[in-house]
Design a protein around this motif. Structure first.
Motif, PDB file in Angstrom:
ATOM      1  N   GLY B 101      41.639  42.724  43.492  1.00 15.21           N
ATOM      2  CA  GLY B 101      40.486  41.994  43.146  1.00 15.21           C
ATOM      3  C   GLY B 101      39.747  41.409  44.629  1.00 15.21           C
ATOM      4  N   TYR B 102      40.657  40.743  45.443  1.00 18.56           N
ATOM      5  CA  TYR B 102      40.277  40.470  46.532  1.00 18.56           C
ATOM      6  C   TYR B 102      39.875  41.451  47.620  1.00 18.56           C
ATOM      7  CZ  TYR B 102      40.026  37.968  51.016  1.00 18.56           C
ATOM      8  OH  TYR B 102      39.690  37.609  52.453  1.00 18.56           O
ATOM      9  N   THR B 119      38.881  51.891  38.135  1.00 16.17           N
ATOM     10  CA  THR B 119      39.558  51.009  37.574  1.00 16.17           C
ATOM     11  C   THR B 119      38.733  50.340  36.597  1.00 16.17           C
ATOM     12  OG1 THR B 119      40.611  50.668  39.512  1.00 16.17           O
ATOM     13  CG2 THR B 119      40.994  49.001  38.005  1.00 16.17           C
ATOM     14  N   VAL B 120      37.616  49.932  36.927  1.00 14.47           N
ATOM     15  CA  VAL B 120      36.728  49.350  35.903  1.00 14.47           C
ATOM     16  C   VAL B 120      36.190  50.183  34.753  1.00 14.47           C
ATOM     17  CG1 VAL B 120      34.429  48.257  35.787  1.00 14.47           C
ATOM     18  CG2 VAL B 120      35.728  47.577  37.688  1.00 14.47           C
ATOM     19  N   VAL B 163      41.560  42.909  37.292  1.00  7.40           N
ATOM     20  CA  VAL B 163      40.743  43.381  38.703  1.00  7.40           C
ATOM     21  C   VAL B 163      39.103  43.040  38.704  1.00  7.40           C
ATOM     22  CG1 VAL B 163      40.220  45.326  40.320  1.00  7.40           C
ATOM     23  CG2 VAL B 163      42.719  44.760  39.517  1.00  7.40           C
ATOM     24  N   PHE B 164      38.630  43.716  37.686  1.00 12.60           N
ATOM     25  CA  PHE B 164      37.000  43.198  37.557  1.00 12.60           C
ATOM     26  C   PHE B 164      36.720  41.951  37.671  1.00 12.60           C
ATOM     27  CE2 PHE B 164      33.627  42.648  34.424  1.00 12.60           C
ATOM     28  CZ  PHE B 164      32.649  42.924  35.450  1.00 12.60           C
ATOM     29  N   LEU B 165      37.403  41.009  36.676  1.00  6.87           N
ATOM     30  CA  LEU B 165      37.081  39.649  36.959  1.00  6.87           C
ATOM     31  C   LEU B 165      37.641  38.971  38.155  1.00  6.87           C
ATOM     32  CD1 LEU B 165      38.285  38.564  33.273  1.00  6.87           C
ATOM     33  CD2 LEU B 165      35.985  38.948  34.102  1.00  6.87           C
ATOM     34  N   MET B 166      38.434  39.258  38.811  1.00  5.58           N
ATOM     35  CA  MET B 166      38.916  38.626  39.884  1.00  5.58           C
ATOM     36  C   MET B 166      37.980  39.057  41.163  1.00  5.58           C
ATOM     37  SD  MET B 166      41.316  36.724  39.445  1.00  5.58           S
ATOM     38  CE  MET B 166      41.281  35.879  41.365  1.00  5.58           C
ATOM     39  N   ILE B 207      42.427  34.880  34.016  1.00  5.12           N
ATOM     40  CA  ILE B 207      42.799  36.246  33.731  1.00  5.12           C
ATOM     41  C   ILE B 207      44.410  36.074  33.175  1.00  5.12           C
ATOM     42  CG2 ILE B 207      41.306  37.331  35.304  1.00  5.12           C
ATOM     43  CD1 ILE B 207      43.840  37.890  37.116  1.00  5.12           C
ATOM     44  N   GLY B 208      45.219  34.877  33.603  1.00  9.30           N
ATOM     45  CA  GLY B 208      46.505  34.799  33.027  1.00  9.30           C
ATOM     46  C   GLY B 208      46.465  34.449  31.633  1.00  9.30           C
TER      47      GLY B 208
END
Lengths: 315, 283
Positions: B101-102, B119-120, B163-166, B207-208
């Motif tokens: 994500g970063y 990915t998204v 990944v999208f949220l991060m 996300i966790g």
């Protein structure tokens, strides 16, 4: 959250405002970027993208798990024209979609009341959002019991003097689907309420204030400012619920009705499981899976288009 | 989204709407309506749970069904399996999704847009569409019927949303943080680890928690990829539904038991979950 996907995609995701570095740093940055992104990319490629490509291929074959013969579009034509209950299954999916606005309306009312910050809104939010933590299996077991003749709902109706509505809700072809959809919307009520609460909180106070100074009353503000600005949240709520109903409800159906009686509660998603794992017809199941994916992409796209046009009209 | 917006999205109702009308009578009507809706929503849950403490659901008080759960169903083993699979999957998803994500948000490398887009887009794919080839692929390498295989599938399916949220979260952090790190002579890895990672903790928790709930509550993946004799509690319960030897209230008791860990997580992290719902909605 798929709404965001397309919104994000159409805006050129992953870009943003670049950092202006010197050339050396630039190169270092790219190297670190690839390094950090690689593990996730490899896992997604191997565990999601590759299987979807395989599924597409298998949908053109008669695959039984061992051997695959190329059969062209025959799985698709079999699916559309020769499956006994396909009409019923499509109608069931349509019923899922049609039940969503009803659920959303209630959620919108609840969110609005909560946003008035009346005493007790916090415990209320806690209670309505609680089903988020419950699995479809748990929800299914609870509601199967609640709806069993002679149990919860029956006793309640009896106590209210409504004995004639004491039915075998899940055992009857006419009531099983409505009962299942009521349970489904119950489970997502909290998620939608919270989405709308966030939407209401995101409306800039100045806009409301300006309208009030201009002499707009409560209902005018609601009609002309609050509801239009909630558009993207309504879209998000609709999509989250629809995706859940089309591809996340398996556990609920499995536990509550197993698709029956007859095919009265079988959705596309549940039929894929039946085709693949009770009938061993993997080729057809793959075709159905691709079909479901296409339907979901089409609906998502359509909803984003509707939303975009509305927004354009407004400005 | 800045972290203050994040706090706001964590669910404070709009004060300006609250100001719209402030009459005591109106508050009473609104409060009463909320109580009625809340009670109606809770009623089925409470009714069925109470029934599990009564003989045949309507008779006198009994603990029989709750005793039977521990006696007749391997709940401890199943709870342990759920915990193991969930812990490994959450860890796996976090370890790969947070750096990715970063990278997509701040380290514009060649091809980032395309890979991120793909990915998204994977968030849209119904599990049922890929589960069959997935099963045969893992069967070929001998990972079906193992914890490792199951965890792999959960991680693969969990990455796109995470990944999208991060990425959305990291994008909301100012680029100036990276620039001042570079000026101070830190490399990109160091900046990620020492500057960005600590700032991203709220999003990482979100996300966790989302991943925890998804895996703990899953039915299909565990049903297919774990061995029949060591199943998660969700699959264990689902497969007992319709079993006429076992009283239905034993199942209810089991359900309540299985819901305790996610409920605890929910109570601890309700705010993060609320924020996570709309982390990706842009203006």
């Amino acid at each position: 959250m798929a709404g965001d996907v397309l919104i994000e995609l159409s805006r050129g995701a992953g870009s943003g405002d670049g950092l202006q570095d010197t050339k050396d740093l630039h190169r270092g940055r790219q190297k670190v970027g690839v390094m950090l992104a690689l593990p996730a990319a490899v896992l997604v490629a191997g565990l999601v993208v590759f299987p979807i490509a395989e599924a597409t291929y298998y949908s053109f074959t008669s695959w039984n798990g061992q051997t695959a013969h190329f059969v062209g579009l025959s799985s698709y034509s079999q699916l559309l024209f020769h499956t006994t209950a396909i009409g019923q299954i499509f109608r069931n999916n349509l019923a899922v979609v049609l039940s969503i606005p009803v659920g959303l309306l209630f959620a919108l009312i609840a969110a609005f009341l909560t946003s008035l910050r009346v005493p007790g809104w916090r415990p209320f939010r806690f209670v309505v959002f609680l089903p988020v933590a419950l699995s479809w299996v748990v929800i299914g077991i609870i509601f199967s019991n609640f709806l069993t003749p002679g149990q919860g709902l029956d006793s309640l109706l009896g106590a209210l003097g409504l004995h004639r509505f004491a039915l075998d809700w899940l055992g009857n072809t006419h009531t099983a689907l409505p009962a299942l959809l009521a349970t489904f919307n119950w489970a997502l009520f909290g998620v939608n309420t919270v989405i709308f609460m966030t939407g209401l909180a995101s409306i800039p106070p100045e806009v409301v204030e300006a309208a009030r100074v201009d002499g707009a009353g409560f209902f005018r503000i609601l009609r002309h400012i609050v509801l239009p600005l909630l558009g993207r949240f309504v879209r998000l709520a609709f999509l989250v619920t629809m995706i859940s109903g089309f591809s996340g409800m398996f556990g609920l159906i499995y536990v509550m009705t197993a698709g029956g009686p007859g095919f009265s509660t079988t959705t596309l998603e549940f039929q894929i499981y039946q085709d693949a794992f009770t009938l061993g017809n993997f080729g057809q199941a793959a075709a159905l899976g691709i079909f479901l994916l296409l339907i979901m992409l089409a609906v998502t796209f359509a909803i984003n288009m509707i939303g975009r046009r509305r927004a354009a009209d407004l400005w | 989204m800045s972290s203050s917006t994040y706090e706001m999205l964590a669910g404070t109702p709009s004060p300006h709407l609250a100001r719209a009308r402030r009459r005591p009578g109106r508050h009473l009507v609104a409060s009463t309506t909320l109580v009625v809706i809340g009670a109606a929503l809770l009623y089925p849950l409470v009714d069925v749970v109470v029934a599990s403490f009564r003989a045949q659901g309507t008779g006198p008080f009994t603990l029989e069904y709750w005793r039977a759960v521990f006696r007749d169903v391997p709940v401890w083993h199943q709870l342990a399996m759920s915990a193991l699979v969930t812990a490994c999957s959450v860890a796996g998803v976090l370890v790969v999704s947070v750096p990715a994500g970063y990278a997509y948000a701040k380290l514009h490398f060649p091809g980032a847009r395309v890979v991120f887009g793909v990915t998204v887009a994977c968030m849209m794919i119904p599990v049922e569409s890929i589960v069959i080839p997935e099963y045969s692929n893992l069967a070929k390498v001998g990972l079906v019927g193992s914890v490792l295989g199951t965890v792999l599938v959960f991680v693969g399916l969990g990455i796109p949303l995470s990944v999208f949220l991060m990425a959305s979260y990291f994008k909301s952090l100012p680029d100036a943080l990276v620039e001042s790190g570079l000026v101070d002579g830190a490399g990109h890895v160091r900046i990620f680890r020492s500057v960005m990672l600590p700032l991203a903790i709220p999003a990482i928790v979100t996300i966790g928690v989302l991943q925890f709930l998804a895996v703990w509550n899953d039915l299909l993946i565990a049903l297919l990829f774990l061995p029949i004799q060591s199943q998660t509690i969700a699959v264990g319960l689902a497969s007992l539904q319709g079993n006429h030897i076992l009283n239905t209230y034993v199942l209810v008791a089991g359900s309540v038991l299985s819901a305790i860990p996610p409920m605890i997580v929910y109570m601890m992290f309700q705010r993060h979950l609320v924020a996570g719902l709309t982390i990706g909605v842009h203006r």
